[in-house]
Design an enzyme around this catalytic site. Structure first.
Site, PDB file in Angstrom:
ATOM      1  N   HIS A  60     -31.131  17.441 -51.932  1.00 28.17           N
ATOM      2  CA  HIS A  60     -29.926  16.655 -52.246  1.00 28.17           C
ATOM      3  C   HIS A  60     -29.318  17.262 -53.513  1.00 28.17           C
ATOM      4  CE1 HIS A  60     -27.155  13.479 -53.197  1.00 28.17           C
ATOM      5  NE2 HIS A  60     -27.753  13.295 -54.358  1.00 28.17           N
ATOM      6  N   GLY A  94     -33.799   0.237 -61.593  1.00 34.60           N
ATOM      7  CA  GLY A  94     -32.418   0.525 -61.998  1.00 34.60           C
ATOM      8  C   GLY A  94     -31.490  -0.600 -61.575  1.00 34.60           C
ATOM      9  N   GLN A 125     -44.365   5.299 -62.191  1.00 38.07           N
ATOM     10  CA  GLN A 125     -43.987   4.388 -61.100  1.00 38.07           C
ATOM     11  C   GLN A 125     -44.810   4.679 -59.845  1.00 38.07           C
ATOM     12  OE1 GLN A 125     -39.688   4.204 -60.638  1.00 38.07           O
ATOM     13  NE2 GLN A 125     -39.424   3.275 -62.655  1.00 38.07           N
ATOM     14  N   GLY A 133     -27.296  -0.400 -58.138  1.00 39.79           N
ATOM     15  CA  GLY A 133     -27.999  -1.677 -58.025  1.00 39.79           C
ATOM     16  C   GLY A 133     -27.034  -2.832 -57.802  1.00 39.79           C
ATOM     17  N   ASP A 186     -25.216  12.130 -48.090  1.00 41.72           N
ATOM     18  CA  ASP A 186     -24.721  13.453 -47.679  1.00 41.72           C
ATOM     19  C   ASP A 186     -24.471  13.463 -46.164  1.00 41.72           C
ATOM     20  OD1 ASP A 186     -25.297  14.515 -50.361  1.00 41.72           O
ATOM     21  OD2 ASP A 186     -27.371  14.270 -49.754  1.00 41.72           O
ATOM     22  N   MET A 191     -25.196   0.801 -61.621  1.00 38.71           N
ATOM     23  CA  MET A 191     -24.036   0.663 -60.728  1.00 38.71           C
ATOM     24  C   MET A 191     -24.435   0.551 -59.262  1.00 38.71           C
ATOM     25  SD  MET A 191     -20.980   2.951 -62.185  1.00 38.71           S
ATOM     26  CE  MET A 191     -21.619   4.493 -61.584  1.00 38.71           C
ATOM     27  N   ALA A 246     -29.992  -2.901 -63.078  1.00 40.78           N
ATOM     28  CA  ALA A 246     -28.801  -3.234 -63.872  1.00 40.78           C
ATOM     29  C   ALA A 246     -27.728  -2.158 -63.747  1.00 40.78           C
ATOM     30  CB  ALA A 246     -29.193  -3.399 -65.342  1.00 40.78           C
ATOM     31  N   VAL A 295     -33.902   7.199 -54.628  1.00 40.59           N
ATOM     32  CA  VAL A 295     -32.464   7.462 -54.694  1.00 40.59           C
ATOM     33  C   VAL A 295     -32.134   8.242 -55.966  1.00 40.59           C
ATOM     34  CG1 VAL A 295     -30.181   6.362 -54.859  1.00 40.59           C
ATOM     35  CG2 VAL A 295     -31.934   5.367 -53.370  1.00 40.59           C
ATOM     36  N   GLY A 296     -32.809   7.889 -57.065  1.00 43.48           N
ATOM     37  CA  GLY A 296     -32.500   8.475 -58.378  1.00 43.48           C
ATOM     38  C   GLY A 296     -32.704   9.980 -58.388  1.00 43.48           C
ATOM     39  N   ASN A 297     -31.783  10.672 -58.990  1.00 42.43           N
ATOM     40  CA  ASN A 297     -31.802  12.145 -58.975  1.00 42.43           C
ATOM     41  C   ASN A 297     -32.634  12.751 -60.089  1.00 42.43           C
ATOM     42  OD1 ASN A 297     -30.259  12.878 -56.734  1.00 42.43           O
ATOM     43  ND2 ASN A 297     -28.391  12.192 -57.775  1.00 42.43           N
TER      44      ASN A 297
HETATM   45  P1  NAX Z   1     -26.626   3.924 -63.553  1.00 41.36           P
HETATM   46  O1  NAX Z   1     -26.772   4.777 -64.786  1.00 41.36           O
HETATM   47  O2  NAX Z   1     -25.455   3.021 -63.427  1.00 41.36           O
HETATM   48  O3  NAX Z   1     -27.931   3.015 -63.408  1.00 41.36           O
HETATM   49  C1  NAX Z   1     -29.230   3.508 -63.570  1.00 41.36           C
HETATM   50  C2  NAX Z   1     -30.066   2.353 -64.054  1.00 41.36           C
HETATM   51  O4  NAX Z   1     -31.418   2.789 -64.043  1.00 41.36           O
HETATM   52  C3  NAX Z   1     -29.746   1.913 -65.485  1.00 41.36           C
HETATM   53  O5  NAX Z   1     -29.522   0.521 -65.508  1.00 41.36           O
HETATM   54  C4  NAX Z   1     -31.003   2.275 -66.262  1.00 41.36           C
HETATM   55  O6  NAX Z   1     -31.290   1.381 -67.310  1.00 41.36           O
HETATM   56  C5  NAX Z   1     -32.052   2.211 -65.157  1.00 41.36           C
HETATM   57  N1  NAX Z   1     -33.279   2.924 -65.465  1.00 41.36           N
HETATM   58  C6  NAX Z   1     -33.427   4.089 -66.151  1.00 41.36           C
HETATM   59  N2  NAX Z   1     -34.733   4.373 -66.287  1.00 41.36           N
HETATM   60  C7  NAX Z   1     -35.420   3.393 -65.657  1.00 41.36           C
HETATM   61  C8  NAX Z   1     -36.800   3.118 -65.477  1.00 41.36           C
HETATM   62  N3  NAX Z   1     -37.737   3.928 -66.001  1.00 41.36           N
HETATM   63  N4  NAX Z   1     -37.157   2.017 -64.803  1.00 41.36           N
HETATM   64  C9  NAX Z   1     -36.224   1.180 -64.318  1.00 41.36           C
HETATM   65  N5  NAX Z   1     -34.890   1.364 -64.481  1.00 41.36           N
HETATM   66  C10 NAX Z   1     -34.509   2.462 -65.138  1.00 41.36           C
HETATM   67  O7  NAX Z   1     -26.748   4.929 -62.334  1.00 41.36           O
HETATM   68  P2  NAX Z   1     -26.356   4.683 -60.801  1.00 41.36           P
HETATM   69  O8  NAX Z   1     -24.953   5.065 -60.592  1.00 41.36           O
HETATM   70  O9  NAX Z   1     -26.816   3.346 -60.383  1.00 41.36           O
HETATM   71  O10 NAX Z   1     -27.235   5.839 -60.114  1.00 41.36           O
HETATM   72  C11 NAX Z   1     -28.642   5.768 -60.094  1.00 41.36           C
HETATM   73  C12 NAX Z   1     -29.249   7.072 -59.643  1.00 41.36           C
HETATM   74  O11 NAX Z   1     -28.835   7.384 -58.324  1.00 41.36           O
HETATM   75  C13 NAX Z   1     -28.830   8.286 -60.485  1.00 41.36           C
HETATM   76  O12 NAX Z   1     -29.980   9.072 -60.722  1.00 41.36           O
HETATM   77  C14 NAX Z   1     -27.874   9.022 -59.568  1.00 41.36           C
HETATM   78  O13 NAX Z   1     -27.820  10.398 -59.877  1.00 41.36           O
HETATM   79  C15 NAX Z   1     -28.506   8.763 -58.234  1.00 41.36           C
HETATM   80  N6  NAX Z   1     -27.702   8.989 -57.046  1.00 41.36           N
HETATM   81  C16 NAX Z   1     -28.324   9.478 -55.958  1.00 41.36           C
HETATM   82  C17 NAX Z   1     -27.677   9.690 -54.767  1.00 41.36           C
HETATM   83  C18 NAX Z   1     -28.397  10.236 -53.589  1.00 41.36           C
HETATM   84  O14 NAX Z   1     -27.717  10.506 -52.600  1.00 41.36           O
HETATM   85  N7  NAX Z   1     -29.713  10.414 -53.600  1.00 41.36           N
HETATM   86  C19 NAX Z   1     -26.229   9.413 -54.628  1.00 41.36           C
HETATM   87  C20 NAX Z   1     -25.704   8.506 -55.687  1.00 41.36           C
HETATM   88  C21 NAX Z   1     -26.283   8.707 -57.060  1.00 41.36           C
HETATM   89  O15 NAX Z   1     -25.668   9.828 -57.628  1.00 41.36           O
END
Ligand code: NAX
Length: 328
Positions: free
Chosen positions: A187, A11, A112, A17, A159, A15, A13, A129-131
């Site tokens: 989370h 991820g 992955q 990141g 959190d 936010m 590219a 990190v991703g939800n």
């Molecule tokens: P963005 O949508 O700005 O960026 C996500 C990036 O991931 C995009 O560039 C997309 O192209 C890429 N992506 C999607 N599928 C992919 C794959 N198969 N392989 C590689 N890259 C891939 O989201 P962002 O604000 O950066 O947030 C990323 C993730 O963090 C989200 O799932 C969000 O919900 C989660 N979060 C988790 C938090 C936590 O505390 N665990 C808090 C912050 C955030 O909400």
């Protein structure tokens, strides 16, 4: 100079990141003495954006950044990785059912996990990190049978930090004066931020903030809904604070938690506090720099236990859902 550590960020590219990568290049992730080789994984349509980020990383001329490679192939991205930070995920779009969301993320975190299993270094550690972070971590770990489960963790550090800030504000101290905060469970909105074992400026936090009305009406909902409040205010989700939490999580994991304190992380449960085995559940944890250890001697009153159980029940439900989808 010591041997570079290979860090894979997915991820790249996105936010989070955009914040995380520059702090990583500046040496804040693994310390100012550790050179880093970065591997950025993106989906094909975002590779060009990741290339732009890499150009900016070049332009920082970070002394510790040895190399940056960009790919859309997980096998290449995780090859030799010592640390993988899995940020990229499929967000919930309008009208999407939970099972669709879990399925879409399973299609990301399963492959992955498999690529990490097959390609990463023997000492790899993985932060998700991703939800939905806990269940995505569970899926990734389940597809990596050769990697010990304790090398996977899910991020609840944001959190944790939010809870510290809210408690500090309530009591009228600085966040740095709050120790031993705990986030229990998932989370998600059911997470339980626990003040009962905190130490605030040397005094038991329970004495200062054990007022259950404040906990129920203000503290717990403010912490659990903070992400939504930030979206409402910024028009965009938490970015810098999420990247900061990832940095703190990794730093503590690799360098150890401070003496007399702990942090919170989603880790593979092995029966602590009655949490069923094999859930990726947030606990208070310490690290000696080698791995997480659950703080296992805390006692809970009825107030805490009920909330912890509710969050565990949600994790169990998510696990059942991904099982039913054949994702684990
Ligand atoms: P963005 O949508 O700005 O960026 C996500 C990036 O991931 C995009 O560039 C997309 O192209 C890429 N992506 C999607 N599928 C992919 C794959 N198969 N392989 C590689 N890259 C891939 O989201 P962002 O604000 O950066 O947030 C990323 C993730 O963090 C989200 O799932 C969000 O919900 C989660 N979060 C988790 C938090 C936590 O505390 N665990 C808090 C912050 C955030 O909400």
């Amino acid at each position: 100079m010591t041997t570079p550590v290979t860090v894979t960020v997915t991820g790249a590219a996105g936010m989070i990141g955009y914040s995380l990568l520059f702090r990583t290049g500046a040496g804040q992730l693994l310390g100012a003495d550790t050179p880093i080789r970065l591997r950025l994984l993106e989906v094909p349509q975002a590779v060009r954006v990741a290339e732009g980020v890499a150009m900016e990383l070049d332009d920082c001329a970070f002394p510790l950044l040895v190399d940056v490679e960009i790919t859309d192939d997980p096998k290449v991205a995780f090859d030799g990785a010592n640390l993988a930070v899995l940020v990229g995920a499929r967000p919930r779009s309008k009208g999407m059912e939970r099972s669709d969301l879990l399925g879409a993320n399973g299609a990301i975190f399963g492959p992955q996990g498999r690529a990490i299993n097959d390609r990463a270094a023997d000492d790899v550690r993985v932060l998700v990190v991703g939800n939905p972070a806990n269940t995505n971590a569970l899926i990734a770990a389940s597809h990596a049978p050769d990697v010990p489960k304790e090398r996977f963790s899910a991020m609840t550090r944001l959190d944790h930090n939010r809870a510290m800030a809210q408690l500090a504000r309530h009591v009228g101290v600085r966040s740095s004066q709050v120790r031993r905060m705990s986030i229990w469970g998932n989370h998600s909105g059911t997470q339980y931020p626990d003040v009962f074992h905190t130490v605030v400026d040397g005094r038991p936090g329970a004495e200062l903030a054990g007022d259950t009305q404040w906990l129920t009406d203000e503290f717990i909902p403010t912490v659990a809904q903070r992400g939504a409040a930030i979206i409402e205010a910024r028009g965009a989700s938490s970015q810098a604070s999420a990247a900061d939490a990832a940095i703190s999580h990794v730093r503590d994991w690799f360098r150890g938690t401070p003496d007399g304190d702990w942090t919170s992380a989603g880790v593979w449960s092995t029966g602590h506090y009655g949490v069923p085995d094999g859930l990726m559940c947030s606990f208070p944890v310490t690290s000696d720099g080698k791995g997480w250890t659950v703080v296992d001697d805390l006692e809970h009153g009825e107030f805490s236990r009920g909330r912890i159980d509710a969050s565990i029940a949600e994790l169990v439900e998510e696990r059942e859902a991904v099982r039913a989808l054949g994702l684990i």
